[in-house]
Enzyme design. Structure first.
Site, PDB file in Angstrom:
ATOM      1  N   LYS A  50       0.824  -1.223   0.000  1.00 56.97           N
ATOM      2  CA  LYS A  50       0.000   0.000   0.000  1.00 56.97           C
ATOM      3  C   LYS A  50       0.853   1.266   0.000  1.00 56.97           C
ATOM      4  CE  LYS A  50      -4.113  -2.101   1.009  1.00 56.97           C
ATOM      5  NZ  LYS A  50      -5.479  -1.878   0.604  1.00 56.97           N
ATOM      6  N   THR A  72      -8.082  10.001   4.470  1.00 52.31           N
ATOM      7  CA  THR A  72      -8.677   8.737   4.052  1.00 52.31           C
ATOM      8  C   THR A  72      -9.383   8.123   5.244  1.00 52.31           C
ATOM      9  OG1 THR A  72      -8.292   6.758   2.711  1.00 52.31           O
ATOM     10  CG2 THR A  72      -6.798   7.098   4.570  1.00 52.31           C
ATOM     11  N   SER A  75      -8.831   1.467   8.586  1.00 49.91           N
ATOM     12  CA  SER A  75      -8.188   1.042   9.834  1.00 49.91           C
ATOM     13  C   SER A  75      -7.095   0.038   9.520  1.00 49.91           C
ATOM     14  CB  SER A  75      -9.220   0.441  10.790  1.00 49.91           C
ATOM     15  OG  SER A  75      -9.894  -0.615  10.148  1.00 49.91           O
ATOM     16  N   TYR A 112       3.639   6.986  12.467  1.00 48.27           N
ATOM     17  CA  TYR A 112       4.067   7.403  11.128  1.00 48.27           C
ATOM     18  C   TYR A 112       3.657   8.853  10.846  1.00 48.27           C
ATOM     19  CZ  TYR A 112       5.180   2.537   9.938  1.00 48.27           C
ATOM     20  OH  TYR A 112       5.734   1.285   9.888  1.00 48.27           O
ATOM     21  N   GLY A 176      -8.949  -7.658  -2.823  1.00 44.55           N
ATOM     22  CA  GLY A 176      -9.747  -7.020  -1.775  1.00 44.55           C
ATOM     23  C   GLY A 176     -10.515  -5.871  -2.417  1.00 44.55           C
ATOM     24  N   GLY A 177     -10.027  -4.657  -2.223  1.00 45.64           N
ATOM     25  CA  GLY A 177     -10.649  -3.505  -2.852  1.00 45.64           C
ATOM     26  C   GLY A 177     -10.372  -3.410  -4.341  1.00 45.64           C
ATOM     27  N   SER A 300       1.439  -9.669  -0.149  1.00 45.72           N
ATOM     28  CA  SER A 300       0.953  -8.284  -0.045  1.00 45.72           C
ATOM     29  C   SER A 300       1.407  -7.550   1.203  1.00 45.72           C
ATOM     30  CB  SER A 300      -0.568  -8.282  -0.144  1.00 45.72           C
ATOM     31  OG  SER A 300      -1.132  -9.205   0.769  1.00 45.72           O
ATOM     32  N   ASN A 303       1.586  -7.430   8.218  1.00 50.90           N
ATOM     33  CA  ASN A 303       1.130  -6.867   9.488  1.00 50.90           C
ATOM     34  C   ASN A 303       0.152  -7.810  10.193  1.00 50.90           C
ATOM     35  OD1 ASN A 303       2.744  -4.600   9.259  1.00 50.90           O
ATOM     36  ND2 ASN A 303       1.256  -3.559   7.959  1.00 50.90           N
TER      37      ASN A 303
END
Lengths: 311, 311
Positions: A50, A72, A75, A112, A176-177, A300, A303
Site C-alpha cells: 500500500k 482517508t 483502519s 508514522y 480485496g478492494g 501483499s 502486518n
C-alpha cells in the site's frame, strides 16, 4: 492508464519505496510442481504494498493540494501507508478510524505521523467524517483502492517482479478492494510476455468473483474471513481494468488460507498476513493449472498480531 | 586460513547456496540509533547458514571419500544441511541422532535424503555410533563447527554481506559451536575495512565468553536457553581464530532474546530462530557502543516450531 504512466509512476515513487526482494524455495516448488517467485511486499516500508499507491497518489497532487493535506478512512494498512508517505513528503495526513479500531493500529498511524480522527464504526460515519475534513481543511480524499494513482502505484510491485523475472506465465495477487490486482494486471499486460493475472479471493468474501460473473460490482453480505485486508469491495475505477485484464479469480476456503499461510511461514521463513496467503492458496487449490509454470505471487503484507496466530 | 581460501570456497559452493538478501528497516534503525543490515540466512537453503559449511566440507573431499559418504552427529540444522548438501553432490549422508529427537527433525533429515541412525541421547553414545559408521562404511566424519572447511563455508555469508555493504563498522553473529563466528571473523578481517566482529551469546550458556577470558575452552554446566542452536561449545580449530579476530562477546538474558526475536518478527517480518535473535539482542544490550554505526547482523536460521513460540 498507459505503459508510460506506469513507468513514470515507478520512477516517481522509487525514492520512497523498497524494491523488495523476490524469494524462491525449491522445497515449495517440489511440493507443488510450480516454479514460484514470491515478491515480498511484506518487506515494503510500513509492511505492505500500500506504500506504493499512497506515495504515488500524494506525489500527483498540486502544491496547493499538498499544503492542505490528505484524508482517508481506513483502519488497515492504507492508513499507515498514507501516513508514512505523507510524512516523507511533508504533507499532513488525516486518518479517519472507527473508535473500535485496536489501539495498536491507532498508535501505528500516529507513529508514522498521521493525525487520527475517531468516529462511530459505520461506513456512513466514516464517510461523513472524511467529508467534514475535506471541507474544513481543504484536504484531498485518497481512496485506498479505487483511485487511478493508487492503482498505478500498486502495479509497480509487479513491474519490479517482471524486471527481475520477465518470462512469468502467471502473476497471482489477493483481491480485496481491487487496487492491487488492477495495477498488477496493467503491469502484467504491459511488461509481461503473455503473463496472465489471476486473483485469489476468500470464498467468504467472494464479491470480486461474483462481480466478474455478473458484470457489475457485487457486495458481500457477510465478511467472515481471517483475511481481514480483503473484506472491501471493488470500485468503478479498478473494476473495468479487472474485467479487461484478469483471467480468473480463484476462491479459497478459510482452512486453505491458514494452510497456505503456514507453509509460507515455515518454508519461506517470512511473516505475512492471511491476505498474502490467499494468493498462494489459490495456486494450491488449482495445482494442475499452474504445474510447470513460472508463477509470481505478490506477498501483499506482513502486518499480523503475533499474539493471535491461527496456528 | 587465507583470503584466497575464502574466495575459492565461495566460488566452489555458489551453485549450491543462495546469496541471501540483506534486509533493512528504518523503523528498527530509528528505534536504536544503529544502521542495521540483516543478512538473512534464514532464507538460505534448508533454512540456515549451515548449508554453506556443509557444502564446502563435502566438496573438499577426495572422490574416494565422496563415494564412501559422510557422517555427523547432530539433531539440529547441521543434520539437515549435511543431508541436503550431500544429496546435491550425490554423496551418502549418515546422520546420528538421539532417539529422543523430535520426529519432525528426523523427518526433515530424511526429506533431504539423509540416512538417520538413532542412538541413546548421550554424547558418548553419539560419538560411538559415529565412529562405528566411519569404520563400517569408510564414511568421513564432518564436525558441525570445528572443521576448517566448515568454518570457511560459514564465513561466506559475511563475505556476501561485505560485498554488498563494504563499509560496515561491525558484524555481529550468535556464538554456539564457534563455526559461524570464526568464519565471519576471518571474512571481516580479510574483506572489511576496519569491520569488527562481535559475538552474541546467551548468559545461560556463556562458555565462549568465559573461554575468551580464561584463554582455554570452557564448557557449560547447564544449557538452559531458548536458543537451542547455541548450546554447543567451542573447538580447537575455531577457538584460536575467535581469540585472534573477535573483539568481544556480549551476553544476553533469555528475556532479551525473546524481545529481540519479537522485534525481528514484527518489524523485519521474518521468521527466525531464537539463536538468530541473540546477535540482535547483543546490540540492543549495548546500544551506546553501536550508536551511529553500520552494523551487520547474521540472521543465522529460521527453523522454529510455530506451535511453540515464546510469544
Amino acid at each position: 492508464m498507459t505503459k508510460q504512466d506506469l513507468i513514470e509512476c515507478h520512477d516517481r515513487i522509487k525514492p520512497f519505496i523498497h524494491n523488495t526482494p523476490v524469494l524462491t524455495s525449491r522445497l515449495i516448488n517440489d511440493m507443488t510442481g510450480t516454479h514460484f517467485f514470491f515478491k515480498c511486499e511484506n518487506f515494503q516500508r510500513m509492511g505492505a504494498f500500500k506504500m506504493r499507491g499512497a506515495a504515488n497518489a500524494i506525489m500527483q497532487l498540486s502544491e496547493e493540494q499538498k499544503r492542505n493535506g490528505v484524508v482517508t478512512h481506513s483502519s488497515g494498512n492504507f492508513a499507515q501507508a498514507l501516513s508514512l508517505a505523507a510524512q516523507g513528503l511533508g504533507v499532513k495526513a488525516y486518518i479517519v478510524m472507527p473508535n473500535t479500531a485496536p489501539q495498536v493500529k491507532k498508535d501505528a498511524v500516529r507513529g508514522y505521523g498521521g493525525f487520527v480522527i475517531e468516529c462511530e464504526p459505520t461506513l456512513e460515519a466514516r464517510e461523513r467524517e472524511s467529508k467534514q475534513i475535506e471541507e474544513k481543511y481543504g484536504a484531498t480524499f485518497i481512496h485506498p483502492s479505487n483511485d487511478d494513482q493508487v492503482i498505478l502505484g500498486q502495479g509497480t510491485a509487479c513491474m519490479e517482479l517482471l524486471e527481475a523475472y520477465p518470462d512469468l506465465d502467471f502473476v497471482v495477487t489477493p483481491v480485496g478492494g481491487g487496487g492491487l490486482i488492477a495495477g498488477t494486471a496493467l503491469a502484467a499486460h504491459y511488461f509481461g510476455k503473455q503473463c496472465k493475472t489471476i486473483g485469489g479471493e476468500p470464498l467468504e468474501v467472494d464479491d470480486a468473483y461474483r462481480s466478474l460473473l455478473s458484470g457489475k460490482i457485487e457486495t458481500n453480505e457477510t465478511t467472515n474471513t481471517i483475511a481481514d485486508g480483503l473484506k472491501t469491495q471493488l470500485g468503478d475505477r479498478n473494476f473495468p481494468i479487472i474485467q479487461q485484464h484478469v483471467g480468473e479469480i480463484i476462491r479459497v476456503k478459510e482452512a486453505e488460507i491458514v494452510t497456505a499461510m503456514r507453509i509460507l511461514w515455515e518454508r519461506l521463513k517470512i511473516v505475512c498476513e492471511p491476505s498474502s496467503a490467499v494468493a498462494f492458496a489459490a495456486v494450491l487449490n488449482q495445482k494442475e493449472k499452474f504445474k510447470g509454470k513460472k508463477t509470481g505471487i505478490i506477498i501483499s503484507g506482513g502486518n499480523v498480531d503475533l499474539a493471535h496466530l491461527p496456528f
